[in-house]
Scaffold this motif. Structure first.
Motif, short mmCIF file in Angstrom:
data_model
loop_
_atom_site.label_atom_id
_atom_site.label_comp_id
_atom_site.label_asym_id
_atom_site.label_seq_id
_atom_site.Cartn_x
_atom_site.Cartn_y
_atom_site.Cartn_z
N THR A 1 0.92 -1.28 0.07
CA THR A 1 -0.07 0.17 0.02
C THR A 1 0.84 1.33 0.02
N ILE A 2 0.35 2.38 -0.48
CA ILE A 2 1.06 3.62 -0.59
C ILE A 2 1.09 4.36 0.92
N ALA B 1 4.33 -9.04 0.83
CA ALA B 1 5.58 -8.74 0.29
C ALA B 1 6.49 -7.74 1.10
N GLY C 1 7.36 -2.38 -1.92
CA GLY C 1 6.37 -1.41 -1.83
C GLY C 1 5.53 -1.49 -3.50
N HIS D 1 6.96 0.91 -12.07
CA HIS D 1 6.09 0.11 -13.11
C HIS D 1 4.80 0.28 -13.43
N ASN E 1 7.94 -8.64 -10.58
CA ASN E 1 7.88 -9.84 -10.19
C ASN E 1 6.96 -10.20 -9.09
N ASP F 1 13.55 -8.28 -13.46
CA ASP F 1 14.26 -7.83 -12.43
C ASP F 1 15.21 -9.18 -12.01
#
Ligand code: NAP
Ligand code: MG
Length: 398
Positions: free
Chosen positions: A75-76, A304, A307, A312, A325, A372
């Protein structure tokens, strides 16, 4: 084909930007065709956090306390630029901080190891999991710039007015000064989470501080770990065939570099901050780092470590193909499914979680990768694909 049944729903926390796109792809391509997925959905995407005045984050965390297992998309965390970009009513706090405060948990991070991507430390055969105490110490410090000759005292005042006082230093000229704190409650919760996680994953636990120098502050951490171990975990560790090992932080760092891996390394706040960046880069890519928040009473939130992969996402919005990824987010899902399966006694679901991880790892090992990993994977015949093609390969392996 009949799909695998679930019993209790997982708390599903959706998120932002590129990871929100990947989130849906993971569900559609590698989970829903195989599992009759049960979740309680909370939209933690920034627009909905703004709309609900962040109540959705608090609701999701509280529901996690009830149901026991959650999976969260990145999340931002808003800053000034995001205020204008999303036309926000307020600069909402970091959702991870809010969730951590409600669950009172410790974050465990471990890399996903695959053949062909060698850690830079060549003796590491198994992943090392870092448990960072994310409370207090230098992150909640009080600092002064002392601008001339001065005397600095440390004073503690109890509610009954009793005081303890010590002189820290008598300055002859300018200098700096810093005050730090921690609490028995937070250190105890940290210790319990670490012992519980080690037991769950059947790995040894290492803990290290600088108690030879910090004879009261760091010593307190050592003593609390020791008493939690003796009182609650010594017998359980013996039964599981795992050990608890305490040593000095500098000795621990030296030993980690010579180890085969395969243990949990508990660290104080600053040590954990520094060492987790060391571990992530030694293992190759942030996109291959998983993260789970474990509360002292055994509630789990999987995610994960990276961020929302904004760069992307902006390319995606322009209609370009992206090769982001999905591994760490996929492992967050498999981790949550496995934990749910174990709590509900669902063997088929537990097997599925293991097969999902194996299929994802063997996709990379067969040379099918996201961008990546191109410079990291040693493979004679590798092929960079976009995210959904990568996931389609994982599904066909399944
Ligand atoms: P980031 O999203 O982790 O991305 C940083 C860079 O790392 C990317 O630009 C990309 O490099 C590479 N990367 C990270 N994950 C990748 C993946 N899965 N696949 C391929 N490459 C990957 O960090 P950020 O750009 O600093 O932060 C973006 C937003 O995420 C911010 O708004 C921040 O608040 C938020 N954030 C959230 C969390 C969380 O929810 N737990 C954690 C950290 C940050 P290239 O561009 O070179 O390909
Ligand atoms: Mg750091």
């Amino acid at each position: 084909m009949s799909r695998i049944e679930m019993k209790t729903p997982i708390v599903e926390m959706d998120g932002d930007e590129m990871t929100r796109i990947i989130w849906k792809e993971i569900k559609d391509i590698v989970i829903l065709p195989f599992v009759d997925l049960k979740t309680e959905y909370f939209d933690l995407g920034l627009p909905n956090r703004d709309k609900t005045e962040d109540k959705v984050t608090i609701d999701a965390a509280n529901r996690t306390k009830e149901l026991g297992v959650a999976v969260k998309c990145a999340t931002i965390t808003p800053n000034a630029q995001r205020m204008t970009e999303y036309d926000l009513h307020s600069m909402w706090k970091s959702p991870n901080g809010t969730i951590r405060a409600i669950l009172d948990g410790t974050v465990f991070r471990s890399p996903i190891l695959v053949n062909g991507i060698k850690p830079f430390v060549s003796c590491w055969e198994k992943p090392i999991t870092i448990a960072r105490h994310a409370y207090g110490d230098v992150y909640r410090n009080t600092e002064f710039l002392v601008d001339g000759p001065a005397k600095a005292d440390l004073v503690v005042t109890y509610p009954d007015g009793r005081q303890e006082k010590q002189t820290i230093f008598e300055y002859k000229g300018g200098g700096v000064l810093q005050g730090q704190y921690n609490t028995d409650a937070s250190i105890t919760a940290f210790a319990k989470s670490c012992f519980q996680y080690s037991l769950d994953t059947k790995q040894d636990l290492w803990f290290a501080t600088k108690d030879t120098i910090s004879k009261i502050y760091d010593r307190r951490f050592k003593d609390i770990f020791e008493s939690v171990y003796k009182e609650e975990y010594e017998a359980k560790f013996a039964e599981a065939g795992i050990t608890y090992f305490y040593t000095l932080i500098d000795d621990a760092v030296a030993r980690v570099m010579r180890s085969k891996g395969g243990f949990v390394w508990a660290l104080k706040n600053y040590d954990g901050d520094v060492m987790s960046d060391m571990l992530a880069s030694a293992c190759g890519s942030l996109a291959m780092m998983t993260s789970v928040l474990v509360s002292p009473d055994g509630k789990y939130e999987y995610e994960a470590a990276h961020g929302t992969v904004t760069r992307h996402y902006y390319r995606y919005l322009k209609g370009e193909q992206t090769s982001t990824n999905p591994m760490a987010t996929l492992f967050a899902w498999s981790g949550a499914l496995r934990k749910r399966a174990q709590l509900d006694g669902l063997q088929d679901l537990e097997n599925f979680a293991a097969r999902l991880e194996k299929s994802a790892v063997s996709t990379i090992e067969s040379g099918i990768i996201t961008g990546d990993l191109d410079s990291l994977l040693d493979h004679p015949d590798k092929k960079v694909v976009n995210t959904s093609d990568f996931l389609t390969h994982v599904a066909s392996n399944l």
